[in-house]
Design a protein around this motif. Sequence first.
Motif, PDB file in Angstrom:
ATOM      1  N   ASN A  58      -3.426   5.638  -5.788  1.00  0.00           N
ATOM      2  CA  ASN A  58      -3.545   6.447  -4.941  1.00  0.00           C
ATOM      3  C   ASN A  58      -5.127   6.586  -4.364  1.00  0.00           C
ATOM      4  O   ASN A  58      -5.864   6.912  -5.340  1.00  0.00           O
ATOM      5  CB  ASN A  58      -3.049   7.890  -5.335  1.00  0.00           C
ATOM      6  N   GLN A  59      -5.169   6.785  -2.994  1.00  0.00           N
ATOM      7  CA  GLN A  59      -6.586   7.098  -2.610  1.00  0.00           C
ATOM      8  C   GLN A  59      -7.665   5.894  -2.780  1.00  0.00           C
ATOM      9  O   GLN A  59      -8.755   5.951  -2.568  1.00  0.00           O
ATOM     10  CB  GLN A  59      -7.387   8.226  -2.998  1.00  0.00           C
ATOM     11  N   ALA A  60      -7.170   4.912  -3.405  1.00  0.00           N
ATOM     12  CA  ALA A  60      -8.023   3.650  -3.691  1.00  0.00           C
ATOM     13  C   ALA A  60      -8.540   2.943  -2.406  1.00  0.00           C
ATOM     14  O   ALA A  60      -7.717   2.981  -1.296  1.00  0.00           O
ATOM     15  CB  ALA A  60      -7.040   2.675  -4.431  1.00  0.00           C
ATOM     16  N   LYS A  61      -9.590   2.362  -2.421  1.00  0.00           N
ATOM     17  CA  LYS A  61     -10.401   1.654  -1.228  1.00  0.00           C
ATOM     18  C   LYS A  61      -9.927   0.285  -1.226  1.00  0.00           C
ATOM     19  O   LYS A  61     -10.777  -0.464  -2.348  1.00  0.00           O
ATOM     20  CB  LYS A  61     -11.676   1.961  -0.956  1.00  0.00           C
ATOM     21  N   LEU A  62      -9.041  -0.356  -0.729  1.00  0.00           N
ATOM     22  CA  LEU A  62      -8.737  -1.681  -1.027  1.00  0.00           C
ATOM     23  C   LEU A  62      -9.000  -2.903   0.353  1.00  0.00           C
ATOM     24  O   LEU A  62      -8.379  -3.608   0.620  1.00  0.00           O
ATOM     25  CB  LEU A  62      -7.434  -1.866  -0.963  1.00  0.00           C
ATOM     26  N   ASN A  63      -9.891  -2.117   1.416  1.00  0.00           N
ATOM     27  CA  ASN A  63     -10.172  -2.784   2.617  1.00  0.00           C
ATOM     28  C   ASN A  63     -10.722  -4.325   2.427  1.00  0.00           C
ATOM     29  O   ASN A  63     -11.552  -4.431   1.401  1.00  0.00           O
ATOM     30  CB  ASN A  63     -11.368  -2.065   3.470  1.00  0.00           C
TER      31      ASN A  63
END
Length: 184
Positions: A58-63
């Motif tokens: 949740n809310q992780a940044k995987l861009n």
Amino acid sequence: MDAQELLSRYEAGERQFSRVNLIKVCLTEAKLIGINLMGAELIGADLRGVDLTEAHLNQAKLNQASLADADMIEACLIGAEMVGVDLTGSDLTEADLSGADLRGAKLGGADLKRANLGKTDLTGADLRGADLSGANLKLANLSGADLDGAYLGKADLTGAVIQGANIRNAGMSGALMPDGTVHN
């Protein structure tokens, strides 16, 4: 934290890695079942073939991360930032991606059966050949998405935005369309 430290601590039984910085980390083929990476920074990470079954992101940044051929069955990715992520061929069966930002994501051939994609931004996403049967796409933004050959049988598209989406050759039998009608 680097890949080796994460793997060592995971093998020792630790599962809580909330808000860690793992930008551009390489964890290909790692088995990280049930790991908690809520709010983690995984921008540009190489996670090809990783097993994140029942993981919490949740809310992780995987861009711009590569998650091609990953197992993410029942993973929780609520509100995750996944712009330009590569999920080609990944298994996201029953994953919760509600509110996630998947603009420009590559999901070709991905398994998204019964996944929750409610309020997800899939603008310009490549979903060619993806299996979205039974998926929740309520209020999702599919503007400009490529769904050529995708299977959306019994998917819920209520209130979804599909202007400019390519739905040519998409299997939509029994899908609940944006206007509330059932596609035959």
